[in-house]
Design a protein around this motif. Structure first.
Motif, PDB file in Angstrom:
ATOM      1  N   CYS A 139       0.824  -1.209   0.000  1.00 12.27           N
ATOM      2  CA  CYS A 139       0.000   0.000   0.000  1.00 12.27           C
ATOM      3  C   CYS A 139       0.859   1.260   0.000  1.00 12.27           C
ATOM      4  O   CYS A 139       0.435   2.292  -0.532  1.00 12.27           O
ATOM      5  CB  CYS A 139      -0.925  -0.008   1.212  1.00 12.27           C
ATOM      6  SG  CYS A 139      -2.178  -1.317   1.163  1.00 12.27           S
ATOM      7  N   PRO A 142       3.597   2.202  -4.337  1.00 17.52           N
ATOM      8  CA  PRO A 142       2.822   1.904  -5.555  1.00 17.52           C
ATOM      9  C   PRO A 142       3.662   1.354  -6.686  1.00 17.52           C
ATOM     10  O   PRO A 142       3.144   0.597  -7.526  1.00 17.52           O
ATOM     11  CB  PRO A 142       2.218   3.273  -5.925  1.00 17.52           C
ATOM     12  CG  PRO A 142       2.270   4.083  -4.678  1.00 17.52           C
ATOM     13  CD  PRO A 142       3.479   3.614  -3.929  1.00 17.52           C
ATOM     14  N   ARG A 145       3.765  -2.355  -6.174  1.00 15.28           N
ATOM     15  CA  ARG A 145       2.517  -2.969  -5.715  1.00 15.28           C
ATOM     16  C   ARG A 145       2.058  -4.097  -6.618  1.00 15.28           C
ATOM     17  O   ARG A 145       1.789  -5.218  -6.159  1.00 15.28           O
ATOM     18  CB  ARG A 145       1.428  -1.899  -5.633  1.00 15.28           C
ATOM     19  CG  ARG A 145       0.105  -2.401  -5.111  1.00 15.28           C
ATOM     20  CD  ARG A 145      -0.897  -1.255  -5.093  1.00 15.28           C
ATOM     21  NE  ARG A 145      -0.398  -0.147  -4.282  1.00 15.28           N
ATOM     22  CZ  ARG A 145      -0.890   1.080  -4.327  1.00 15.28           C
ATOM     23  NH1 ARG A 145      -1.880   1.368  -5.178  1.00 15.28           N
ATOM     24  NH2 ARG A 145      -0.402   2.039  -3.558  1.00 15.28           N
ATOM     25  N   GLN A 171      -8.098  -1.028   1.103  1.00 13.10           N
ATOM     26  CA  GLN A 171      -6.893  -1.755   0.718  1.00 13.10           C
ATOM     27  C   GLN A 171      -7.204  -2.771  -0.391  1.00 13.10           C
ATOM     28  O   GLN A 171      -6.429  -2.924  -1.344  1.00 13.10           O
ATOM     29  CB  GLN A 171      -6.312  -2.464   1.936  1.00 13.10           C
ATOM     30  CG  GLN A 171      -5.702  -1.534   2.967  1.00 13.10           C
ATOM     31  CD  GLN A 171      -5.257  -2.276   4.206  1.00 13.10           C
ATOM     32  OE1 GLN A 171      -5.825  -3.305   4.581  1.00 13.10           O
ATOM     33  NE2 GLN A 171      -4.225  -1.749   4.876  1.00 13.10           N
ATOM     34  N   SER A 174      -7.611  -1.003  -3.687  1.00 10.21           N
ATOM     35  CA  SER A 174      -6.315  -0.546  -4.188  1.00 10.21           C
ATOM     36  C   SER A 174      -5.535  -1.683  -4.822  1.00 10.21           C
ATOM     37  O   SER A 174      -4.957  -1.536  -5.910  1.00 10.21           O
ATOM     38  CB  SER A 174      -5.522   0.090  -3.052  1.00 10.21           C
ATOM     39  OG  SER A 174      -4.234   0.473  -3.489  1.00 10.21           O
TER      40      SER A 174
END
Length: 536
Positions: A139, A142, A145, A171, A174
């Motif tokens: 998180c 990025p 990620r 979360q 995302s």
């Protein structure tokens, strides 16, 4: 039936047990096989999670605060005396606290060393802490990620009901967005590189992952692929294979969202199929089928001479095939016109024989010449009107028959001069006069001059002006008298010929006016050159 009975769990089941039970029943209750059962299972799962979280929050709120046990009075006195009598103590040295094992394993984490760090976390009994820290790392970073989450969904069952860690809705959104974006970019690169086989293999691999079997995730994934196809170029077999992967079938009502994108893709697929069929017809050089000849005329680069040679033997079937193909391109697939050598898909109409009925042409020519002969006989022979009309009818009939025979021979000769005729027509005929059927300078101009010479010889300059004005009004004024109904045409063929259909209303007014002017000049001013070309 309540949620606990459907999930086969006790009322005090925790969140982890609920997710495991839901995942177990999801294998037998699939949304594409039992939509109602899946909906009930989903509602029970969400209700059970809500009750479990409420129970956990109430338990935390009701837990008692820790209270320090009271020390005995004598112990307090002993301790106070010890503090008063003891000398001041030296400060204790600061000792560095070692980081937890999971935090140490996360330091310098990359996608390359993640497969080695995870077994180490399991060996050091900190697997759960490692996953929590890995989620926080994804998180907060990025740029790493998407690849880290891709590894986690494959090895740690993230984004599935049976994952071992808890994550908030924010979360989860995302991580799902990052992973779908990563998948989309990979598929986009393969499409742009025209690697359709690799694209299908990668798409199938992605779609078979466990986290994409979740109903909400799968819908989001299908929408992502749908939008990608809408933005990129692809072949028809590729689109059909993608539909097979996702089970898209318009006949069964299984279409993805948004629906307008799906309809646009179906339209593109039909367009590409139509264009491929058009290209296949271009390869059939020795076929004489009307559809093949129409495709070659519209979609094959041809010179004007080659176009004329191709259309020389066309019959009604070939012209009808050209008309249908041009209309399909215009109304259904207008974007395909940009790929054709001719931007005007109706250009072939200039090679068509001019539509006309022999019956209507013959009778109207007879009527026009007969009217001119009537006025001529009244002036020259001083015959009674009835006798002049009878003689004019015979002479007009004879002139019309001879004129139509000459016109038939001239049309055959004009076809041999078609190239020259088209070249002269494009350069000499004004655009205002170019309206369907397209006029041609030689084919139509020569008969026009012959008739105008006939009217001039009978009625002088006024007769020539009458024929010229009548023709120009018909060419320039677009409003027409309504057509005769087909029933009336079949019952009364001769009366339908005399009907003023396809004529401008101003033509009839002009004709009556010129007849009156010509007759007045014959009575009051019968001189050269108004009503006769020969003096005396």
């Amino acid at each position: 039936m309540d949620c606990w009975t459907l999930l086969e769990l006790p009322d005090d089941a925790d969140e982890r047990s609920i997710k495991r039970s839901y995942a177990k029943r999801l294998k037998t209750t699939r949304p594409d096989e039992d939509a109602e059962g899946f909906q009930r299972l989903r509602e029970a799962y969400e209700r059970a999670l809500q009750l479990a979280r409420w129970r956990e929050e109430e338990t935390d709120d009701c837990s008692p605060e820790p209270v320090a046990s009271a020390l005995p009075a004598d112990n307090l006195q002993a301790w106070s005396g010890l503090v008063e009598m003891s000398p001041s103590l030296a400060p204790m040295p600061t000792v560095a606290v070692a980081p937890p094992p999971a935090q140490a394993l996360l330091k310098g984490l990359t996608l390359e060393n993640l497969p080695q760090r995870w077994p180490e976390a399991q060996a050091q009994q900190c697997a759960q802490d490692f996953q929590n820290l890995l989620l926080e790392h994804c998180c907060n970073h990025p740029e790493q990620r998407a690849p880290l989450v891709e590894w986690a969904v494959q090895h740690l069952e993230w984004l599935t009901p049976w994952q071992s860690l808890s994550m908030s809705d924010a979360q989860q959104r995302s991580l799902v967005g990052a992973l779908l974006g990563y998948y989309r970019q990979t598929l986009k690169d393969q499409l742009q590189a025209n690697q359709e086989r690799a694209f299908l293999a990668q798409l199938t691999h992605y779609s078979e992952q466990l986290w994409l079997q979740i109903f909400d995730h799968r819908l989001q994934w299908q929408s992502t692929v749908l939008m990608l196809l809408n933005e990129q170029q692809w072949s028809v077999p590729l689109f059909e294979r993608v539909c097979q992967v996702f089970g898209w079938d318009e006949q069964r009502g299984a279409i993805p969202e948004p629906a307008w994108v799906w309809q646009h893709l179906v339209q593109r697929c039909q367009q590409e199929t139509f264009y491929q069929d058009l290209q296949n017809k271009l390869q059939q050089e020795h076929s004489w089928a009307p559809e093949v000849l129409a495709a070659q005329l519209l979609a094959k680069p041809l010179s004007p001479r080659q176009q004329r040679n191709l259309t020389r033997g066309f019959t009604q079937n070939e012209w009808q095939a050209c008309q249908e193909l041009a209309q399909t391109l215009t109304w259904r697939f207008p974007q395909l016109i940009e790929r054709l050598p001719q931007s005007d898909v109706f250009y072939w109409r200039k090679f068509m024989p001019q539509p006309s009925t022999i019956e209507e042409t013959w009778v109207r020519t007879w009527a026009g010449i007969g009217l001119a002969f009537t006025l001529f006989f009244i002036q020259e022979r001083q015959d009674p009107p009835l006798l002049a009309a009878a003689m004019a009818a015979f002479c007009g009939w004879l002139a019309a028959v001879l004129g139509l025979l000459a016109l038939t021979a001239w049309n055959a000769l004009a076809l041999r001069l078609l190239d020259l005729d088209l070249w002269l027509s494009e350069r000499l005929i004004p655009k205002a006069l170019r309206r369907p059927p397209d006029p041609r300078l030689l084919r139509h101009g020569v008969p026009f001059l012959a008739l105008m010479a006939l009217f001039a010889s009978l009625l002088g300059l006024l007769g020539m002006l009458a024929y010229l004005g009548f023709t120009l009004i018909g060419a320039l004024h677009h409003k027409r008298v309504d057509h005769v109904s087909e029933t009336f045409r079949l019952k009364h063929p001769w009366l339908s010929v005399l009907h003023w259909s396809n004529f401008s209303p101003w033509q009839s007014v002009f004709l009556l006016l010129m007849v009156g002017v010509i007759r007045a000049c014959q009575v009051f001013y019968p001189a050269f050159p108004l009503t006769r070309l020969i003096p005396g």
